[in-house]
Design a protein around this motif. Structure first.
Motif, PDB file in Angstrom:
ATOM      1  N   ALA A  87       8.974  -7.660  -4.570  1.00  0.00           N
ATOM      2  CA  ALA A  87       8.637  -7.205  -3.223  1.00  0.00           C
ATOM      3  C   ALA A  87       7.127  -7.183  -3.042  1.00  0.00           C
ATOM      4  CB  ALA A  87       9.221  -5.826  -2.966  1.00  0.00           C
ATOM      5  N   LEU A  89       4.062  -6.269   0.020  1.00  0.00           N
ATOM      6  CA  LEU A  89       3.756  -5.639   1.304  1.00  0.00           C
ATOM      7  C   LEU A  89       2.574  -6.355   1.939  1.00  0.00           C
ATOM      8  CD1 LEU A  89       4.120  -3.315   3.368  1.00  0.00           C
ATOM      9  CD2 LEU A  89       2.582  -1.935   1.933  1.00  0.00           C
ATOM     10  N   GLN A 105       6.808 -16.151   0.988  1.00  0.00           N
ATOM     11  CA  GLN A 105       8.230 -16.364   1.276  1.00  0.00           C
ATOM     12  C   GLN A 105       8.714 -17.673   0.672  1.00  0.00           C
ATOM     13  OE1 GLN A 105       7.875 -15.932   5.537  1.00  0.00           O
ATOM     14  NE2 GLN A 105       8.504 -13.784   5.489  1.00  0.00           N
ATOM     15  N   ALA A 110      10.030 -11.273  -1.773  1.00  0.00           N
ATOM     16  CA  ALA A 110      10.593 -10.468  -0.685  1.00  0.00           C
ATOM     17  C   ALA A 110       9.438  -9.760   0.018  1.00  0.00           C
ATOM     18  CB  ALA A 110      11.584  -9.448  -1.232  1.00  0.00           C
ATOM     19  N   GLU A 112       7.714  -7.557   2.760  1.00  0.00           N
ATOM     20  CA  GLU A 112       7.872  -6.550   3.805  1.00  0.00           C
ATOM     21  C   GLU A 112       6.669  -6.679   4.729  1.00  0.00           C
ATOM     22  OE1 GLU A 112       8.636  -1.775   4.544  1.00  0.00           O
ATOM     23  OE2 GLU A 112       8.875  -2.639   2.553  1.00  0.00           O
ATOM     24  N   TYR A 127       0.546   1.285   5.731  1.00  0.00           N
ATOM     25  CA  TYR A 127       0.705   0.923   4.316  1.00  0.00           C
ATOM     26  C   TYR A 127       0.986   2.178   3.482  1.00  0.00           C
ATOM     27  CZ  TYR A 127      -0.817  -4.025   4.243  1.00  0.00           C
ATOM     28  OH  TYR A 127      -0.900  -5.395   4.367  1.00  0.00           O
ATOM     29  N   ILE A 130       4.580   3.429   3.860  1.00  0.00           N
ATOM     30  CA  ILE A 130       5.556   2.567   3.179  1.00  0.00           C
ATOM     31  C   ILE A 130       5.452   2.735   1.666  1.00  0.00           C
ATOM     32  CG2 ILE A 130       6.183   0.163   2.733  1.00  0.00           C
ATOM     33  CD1 ILE A 130       5.242  -0.419   5.642  1.00  0.00           C
ATOM     34  N   ASP A 134       8.200   4.313  -1.172  1.00  0.00           N
ATOM     35  CA  ASP A 134       8.699   3.419  -2.221  1.00  0.00           C
ATOM     36  C   ASP A 134       8.682   4.145  -3.570  1.00  0.00           C
ATOM     37  OD1 ASP A 134       9.527   1.149  -3.639  1.00  0.00           O
ATOM     38  OD2 ASP A 134       7.473   0.388  -3.825  1.00  0.00           O
ATOM     39  N   ILE A 139       7.724  -2.351  -4.685  1.00  0.00           N
ATOM     40  CA  ILE A 139       6.631  -3.218  -4.230  1.00  0.00           C
ATOM     41  C   ILE A 139       5.675  -3.479  -5.389  1.00  0.00           C
ATOM     42  CG2 ILE A 139       4.650  -3.376  -2.670  1.00  0.00           C
ATOM     43  CD1 ILE A 139       6.284  -1.571  -0.729  1.00  0.00           C
TER      44      ILE A 139
END
Length: 402
Positions: A87, A89, A105, A110, A112, A127, A130, A134, A139
């Motif tokens: 993940a 961000l 991508q 993944a 976000e 930020y 998020i 988490d 992430i």
């Protein structure tokens, strides 16, 4: 380039890179063939790396020079520290932040995505929310575009580091400094950056061809477990070769020679002087836009970039026409609007080797283009506004390295 009289000429470019080439750097790049497996190559490579380390303000981070551009630098950053499915961000607030997201991508990460307006800065507060949520530390990396070249917006990287620290989050901080490093202050160590990316063709005033990537100790450790495929951009191969004064494949010797001299030149001028010079020229361009009655894309003064100003034209007017006319009629280059700003803005790049006088000539060309196209701009109004900025602030001549 030929003028309308048929004579060969070269006007300065006012795009946000590649920038104008100082003659001493053009000559440095134009060199005879050198055996890149000899000690002479190490005498170019190691000082170039040391110079970048000083410009980007790090004491011990590892510097890698790849034959590529900033895009290759982005790929170097993600492929060496991440694995498929990890993940990431990131904020989307301009064309270049979007392109880095797209690359992630395509690599099976993944992402976000935090949406922000084009003209706004990176939302560090979002930020933090998020990252705080988490709890499982899913992430693995946070992406940040320091200077968004499409919008003329600079973001607060120190604020992103504070967000990570406030959340107690171990994600790596990856920063795109392609259009900022060497022209605007970039504090790799003090901001807690883990990977920074830039290129030869912006603040270092060289032709395109070098991706310059800087890795912290934490980022170097992450390379051991990263599973994304990498070969050409593998920093382990590059690091082992560089330690011996070599390259894992054929190096762009001329560009590395130029980078050594470019870094020396910036340091000889004094980084604070370099940054102040860029701000002075940018202030003049912004004053001109104000005199024309044209707003900037950047939403507030704290977001103003010192390397590129993105200027909005009146609704219904195709801003690309200004850029096209400047190129076709006056042999002068400006930047067009990109992405969702296409046709709505034009961009004035003011980084690298640029003087007050050159900036004034660019502003004069823009005024002629706008008058030619029927915009209600009085010739000389923007130039006069910029002149007031330049004549009332100290002039610091650009120095060359010895």
């Amino acid at each position: 380039m030929a003028d309308r009289g048929g004579a060969t000429m070269q006007n300065p470019v006012f795009i946000p890179g590649p920038t104008n080439l100082p003659e001493f750097l053009r000559k440095a790049v134009d060199m005879p063939t050198l055996d890149h497996r000899s000690s002479a190559f190490a005498d170019l490579l190691h000082p170039a790396i040391a110079g970048v380390r000083q410009v980007i303000k790090t004491r011990e981070a590892e510097v890698f020079l790849f034959p590529s551009t900033g895009t290759g630098g982005w790929e170097t950053a993600i492929s060496n520290v991440l694995s498929a499915g990890d993940a990431v961000l990131a904020a989307r607030h301009g064309m270049f932040s979007q392109r880095w997201i797209d690359m992630c991508q395509r690599h099976g990460l993944a992402v976000e995505v935090v949406e922000a307006a084009w003209g706004a800065g990176l939302p560090a507060d979002r930020y933090e929310e998020i990252l705080t949520a988490d709890k499982e530390h899913r992430i693995k990396a946070v992406l940040a575009t320091h200077n968004e070249t499409a919008t003329g917006v600079v973001s607060d990287i120190a604020a992103v580091r504070r967000a990570l620290d406030a959340a107690g989050h171990p994600a790596l901080l990856l920063v795109d400094g392609v259009s900022s490093v060497g022209s605007m202050d970039f504090c790799f160590d003090d901001w807690g950056v883990d990977i920074a990316v830039t290129g030869s063709q912006k603040g270092f005033m060289l032709p395109p061809g070098l991706a310059i990537v800087v890795f912290s100790a934490r980022a170097m450790q992450a390379c051991a477990t990263a599973k994304l495929a990498r070969c050409f951009f593998d920093i382990r191969d590059m690091g082992r070769s560089n330690a011996a004064g070599l390259y894992p494949y054929t190096p762009p010797v001329g560009l590395i020679a130029g980078l050594r001299l470019a870094a020396d030149s910036l340091l000889a001028e004094g980084l604070d002087v370099v940054f102040a010079r860029h701000k002075r020229i940018a202030d003049g361009v912004r004053a001109a836009a104000g005199a024309w009655g044209m707003p900037l894309c950047a939403r507030s003064p704290d977001l103003y970039s010192q390397t590129v100003t993105t200027i909005c034209t009146p609704p219904g007017f195709n801003a690309t026409g200004i850029v096209t006319r400047a190129a076709d009629v006056y042999q002068t280059a400006f930047g067009t609007g990109l992405g969702e700003l296409a046709g709505k803005v034009f961009r004035f790049g003011h980084l690298g080797q640029l003087s007050d006088m050159a900036a004034l000539s660019g502003l004069a060309v823009l005024e002629m283009c706008m008058a030619d196209l029927g915009l209600p701009v009085r010739l000389g109004s923007g130039v006069a506004a910029a002149q007031e900025v330049y004549r009332t602030t100290a002039v610091q001549p650009m120095k060359q390295a010895a």
